[in-house]
Structure formats: structure tokens, C-alpha cells
Design a protein around this motif. Sequence first.
Motif, PDB file in Angstrom:
ATOM      1  N   VAL A 152       1.146  -1.026   0.392  1.00 10.24           N
ATOM      2  CA  VAL A 152       0.396   0.166   0.058  1.00 10.24           C
ATOM      3  C   VAL A 152       0.771   0.681   0.036  1.00 10.24           C
ATOM      4  CG1 VAL A 152      -1.482   1.071   1.083  1.00 10.24           C
ATOM      5  CG2 VAL A 152      -2.029  -0.938   0.978  1.00 10.24           C
ATOM      6  N   ARG A 153       0.848   1.910  -0.332  1.00 16.61           N
ATOM      7  CA  ARG A 153       1.370   3.522  -0.934  1.00 16.61           C
ATOM      8  C   ARG A 153       2.556   3.308  -2.104  1.00 16.61           C
ATOM      9  NH1 ARG A 153      -1.568   4.043   3.995  1.00 16.61           N
ATOM     10  NH2 ARG A 153      -2.631   5.809   3.758  1.00 16.61           N
ATOM     11  N   GLN A 154       2.993   2.311  -1.989  1.00 20.10           N
ATOM     12  CA  GLN A 154       4.305   1.837  -2.728  1.00 20.10           C
ATOM     13  C   GLN A 154       4.649   3.035  -4.041  1.00 20.10           C
ATOM     14  OE1 GLN A 154       5.771  -2.216  -3.143  1.00 20.10           O
ATOM     15  NE2 GLN A 154       7.154  -1.562  -4.092  1.00 20.10           N
ATOM     16  N   SER A 155       5.899   3.347  -3.945  1.00 24.47           N
ATOM     17  CA  SER A 155       5.227   4.523  -5.602  1.00 24.47           C
ATOM     18  C   SER A 155       5.448   3.414  -6.277  1.00 24.47           C
ATOM     19  CB  SER A 155       6.647   4.958  -5.794  1.00 24.47           C
ATOM     20  OG  SER A 155       8.026   4.186  -5.409  1.00 24.47           O
ATOM     21  N   TRP A 156       5.128   3.729  -7.623  1.00 27.94           N
ATOM     22  CA  TRP A 156       5.063   2.839  -8.917  1.00 27.94           C
ATOM     23  C   TRP A 156       6.295   2.368  -9.476  1.00 27.94           C
ATOM     24  CZ3 TRP A 156       0.256   1.259  -9.550  1.00 27.94           C
ATOM     25  CH2 TRP A 156      -0.946   2.151  -9.157  1.00 27.94           C
ATOM     26  N   THR A 157       7.740   3.085  -9.436  1.00 28.69           N
ATOM     27  CA  THR A 157       8.385   2.967 -10.201  1.00 28.69           C
ATOM     28  C   THR A 157       9.014   1.488  -9.026  1.00 28.69           C
ATOM     29  OG1 THR A 157       9.130   4.974 -10.157  1.00 28.69           O
ATOM     30  CG2 THR A 157      11.330   3.726 -10.013  1.00 28.69           C
ATOM     31  N   SER A 158       8.514   1.295  -8.144  1.00 26.90           N
ATOM     32  CA  SER A 158       9.965   0.478  -7.107  1.00 26.90           C
ATOM     33  C   SER A 158       8.507  -0.943  -7.430  1.00 26.90           C
ATOM     34  CB  SER A 158       9.911   0.645  -5.242  1.00 26.90           C
ATOM     35  OG  SER A 158       9.018   1.191  -5.046  1.00 26.90           O
ATOM     36  N   SER A 159       7.424  -0.397  -7.636  1.00 24.67           N
ATOM     37  CA  SER A 159       6.729  -1.411  -7.750  1.00 24.67           C
ATOM     38  C   SER A 159       6.473  -2.326  -9.481  1.00 24.67           C
ATOM     39  CB  SER A 159       5.407  -0.821  -7.732  1.00 24.67           C
ATOM     40  OG  SER A 159       4.563   0.086  -6.846  1.00 24.67           O
ATOM     41  N   VAL A 160       7.428  -0.951 -10.023  1.00 27.49           N
ATOM     42  CA  VAL A 160       7.962  -2.610 -10.994  1.00 27.49           C
ATOM     43  C   VAL A 160       8.916  -3.742 -11.083  1.00 27.49           C
ATOM     44  CG1 VAL A 160       8.562  -2.511 -13.297  1.00 27.49           C
ATOM     45  CG2 VAL A 160       7.018  -0.800 -12.956  1.00 27.49           C
ATOM     46  N   VAL A 161       9.444  -2.898  -9.753  1.00 26.23           N
ATOM     47  CA  VAL A 161      10.733  -3.933  -9.646  1.00 26.23           C
ATOM     48  C   VAL A 161      10.167  -5.590  -8.699  1.00 26.23           C
ATOM     49  CG1 VAL A 161      13.210  -4.496  -7.881  1.00 26.23           C
ATOM     50  CG2 VAL A 161      11.985  -2.284  -9.931  1.00 26.23           C
ATOM     51  N   THR A 162       9.402  -4.724  -7.278  1.00 20.45           N
ATOM     52  CA  THR A 162       9.019  -5.724  -6.812  1.00 20.45           C
ATOM     53  C   THR A 162       8.005  -6.627  -7.496  1.00 20.45           C
ATOM     54  OG1 THR A 162       7.451  -4.139  -5.929  1.00 20.45           O
ATOM     55  CG2 THR A 162       8.814  -4.796  -4.931  1.00 20.45           C
ATOM     56  N   THR A 163       6.940  -5.983  -8.657  1.00 21.93           N
ATOM     57  CA  THR A 163       6.286  -6.744  -9.719  1.00 21.93           C
ATOM     58  C   THR A 163       7.412  -8.019 -10.391  1.00 21.93           C
ATOM     59  OG1 THR A 163       4.408  -5.741  -9.958  1.00 21.93           O
ATOM     60  CG2 THR A 163       4.740  -7.420 -11.034  1.00 21.93           C
ATOM     61  N   LEU A 164       8.455  -7.920 -10.689  1.00 26.36           N
ATOM     62  CA  LEU A 164       9.279  -8.539 -10.872  1.00 26.36           C
ATOM     63  C   LEU A 164       9.844  -9.623 -10.353  1.00 26.36           C
ATOM     64  CD1 LEU A 164      11.377  -5.814 -13.305  1.00 26.36           C
ATOM     65  CD2 LEU A 164       8.941  -7.965 -14.315  1.00 26.36           C
ATOM     66  N   TYR A 165      10.284  -8.948  -9.857  1.00 28.64           N
ATOM     67  CA  TYR A 165      10.537 -10.525  -8.506  1.00 28.64           C
ATOM     68  C   TYR A 165       9.337 -11.304  -8.332  1.00 28.64           C
ATOM     69  CZ  TYR A 165      12.795 -11.720  -3.715  1.00 28.64           C
ATOM     70  OH  TYR A 165      13.306 -13.194  -2.820  1.00 28.64           O
ATOM     71  N   SER A 166       8.870 -10.606  -8.179  1.00 31.83           N
ATOM     72  CA  SER A 166       7.309 -11.393  -7.432  1.00 31.83           C
ATOM     73  C   SER A 166       7.581 -12.114  -8.298  1.00 31.83           C
ATOM     74  CB  SER A 166       6.228 -10.885  -7.406  1.00 31.83           C
ATOM     75  OG  SER A 166       5.105 -11.616  -6.411  1.00 31.83           O
ATOM     76  N   ILE A 167       6.978 -12.331  -9.808  1.00 34.24           N
ATOM     77  CA  ILE A 167       7.411 -13.075 -11.374  1.00 34.24           C
ATOM     78  C   ILE A 167       7.992 -14.299 -11.096  1.00 34.24           C
ATOM     79  CG2 ILE A 167       7.115 -13.584 -13.609  1.00 34.24           C
ATOM     80  CD1 ILE A 167       5.165 -10.302 -13.697  1.00 34.24           C
ATOM     81  N   LEU A 168       9.293 -13.819 -11.535  1.00 32.99           N
ATOM     82  CA  LEU A 168      10.384 -14.303 -10.757  1.00 32.99           C
ATOM     83  C   LEU A 168      10.441 -15.815 -10.023  1.00 32.99           C
ATOM     84  CD1 LEU A 168      13.355 -12.234 -11.606  1.00 32.99           C
ATOM     85  CD2 LEU A 168      11.993 -13.977 -13.289  1.00 32.99           C
ATOM     86  N   TYR A 169       9.626 -15.635  -8.783  1.00 34.33           N
ATOM     87  CA  TYR A 169       9.659 -16.768  -7.663  1.00 34.33           C
ATOM     88  C   TYR A 169       8.059 -16.738  -8.859  1.00 34.33           C
ATOM     89  CZ  TYR A 169       9.281 -17.772  -2.817  1.00 34.33           C
ATOM     90  OH  TYR A 169       9.689 -18.194  -1.480  1.00 34.33           O
ATOM     91  N   SER A 170       7.369 -16.508  -9.020  1.00 38.72           N
ATOM     92  CA  SER A 170       5.937 -17.592  -9.010  1.00 38.72           C
ATOM     93  C   SER A 170       6.716 -18.172 -10.082  1.00 38.72           C
ATOM     94  CB  SER A 170       4.941 -16.554  -9.411  1.00 38.72           C
ATOM     95  OG  SER A 170       4.585 -15.570  -8.607  1.00 38.72           O
ATOM     96  N   LEU A 171       6.935 -18.164 -10.861  1.00 43.63           N
ATOM     97  CA  LEU A 171       7.134 -19.156 -11.749  1.00 43.63           C
ATOM     98  C   LEU A 171       7.563 -20.564 -11.645  1.00 43.63           C
ATOM     99  CD1 LEU A 171       8.999 -17.381 -15.110  1.00 43.63           C
ATOM    100  CD2 LEU A 171       6.943 -18.974 -14.983  1.00 43.63           C
TER     101      LEU A 171
END
Length: 210
Positions: free
Chosen positions: A105-124
Amino acid sequence: MEPPLPAAALLLPLLLVPLALLARRRRGRRTPPLRLLVVAGSGGHTTEILRLLSCLSESYSPRHYVFADSDEMSEAKIRSFEQKRAETFSSSQFTLDRIPRSREVRQSWTSSVVTTLYSILYSLPLTYKLKPDLILCNGPGTCVPVCISALLLGLLGIKRAIIVYVESICRVETLSLSGKILYYFSDYFIVQWPDLKEKYPKSVYLGRIV
């Protein structure tokens, strides 16, 4: 507000999914249960998704739950739900898995891209291990990396999963961020308000279902 319709009618798109899958299986072969992956989220998301699951038969088994690693509340709700379900279905099976939260919540969009990519790599690798037939989600940010990883596995020819997205009852006029993304990738996109159906023609309007 419209009164809720019978669960069987409301979940018709969900109930048609196994028929489509079974039709592709070889004739004369014993049909195994459908492997269901459920993405849970904090707050009302988990409550809504469990209400939907209560309408499904034991053919959707095992049920694999995925939620954010910081979401303690969802785990407690799921365990309670499955404990009650086991009283009716003695052979009930489920698993619990955590992945990194894609966006706080309230995380910046720029850092959200990084954390989302990390979450995708973890989910694969997790999605590859579970190899679900059907993915059911209703809006938590966690569903985006899970669904994207499933789409990648499908593109690679490893396993094709059917994605069913049910937008939260709280979304009356606009879709959630997860909904705006997965609207283009889901096989079934279900909304609970007529205004959303008008704005998003691909969606299926079933009235209030949770």
C-alpha cells in the motif's frame, strides 16, 4: 441493490470450465480432478474468494492457495474454511504457498515494477510445480504475478491454465488495478455491477455473487 441469484446460475462460467477441459482429454481415459489454484488476498478479497469456493464441488481438487508472504490473516481464514470443508469431504486436499508481495500500500510505481518482476520470477517455479488446470482470483495484487507466470508456461507449451477473474463487489464503476491488467489475459472475466459490463464488453455480468 439486486438480490443474489442462485449460486449455480451465477457460477455457470466457472462450472463450464471443466467441461471444456474434459472434452480435450482422450476418450476412455479416467478423468482426474481439476487442479485449482486460488489466489487469496488480504482484507475482503479472501472472504469473497472463499464464498465462491464453497459453491464448488470436490471435483476441483486439490486446491492450491497462493497469497502474499506478509498476509497472515488469509492463511488463518483458509485453514478454517478447509477444516469445515473436510467435515463434508473427507478426502479434501489443499496446499498453502506464499510469494513476495508485488506491491505494498502506497508503494511508488517505480519500485512496484521491480517488486512485481521479482514476484513473477518467484512465482514461475511454483506455478510450474503446481501445474494448475484452473486459476481463480478476484483482485489482490498477488494474482498478477501468478497469472503472468501461468501465461508464460502456456506460451512455452508446458501447461495451459484457464484463468477466471472475478472482480470484487466493491468495484462498482471502475476496475481494480489487477482487473485492468488481467482483463486482457483472463479466459473468463466476471463483474458484479452493470456499469462495469457496459465499460468492459468482454466481461460477464452475473449480478452480485458474493
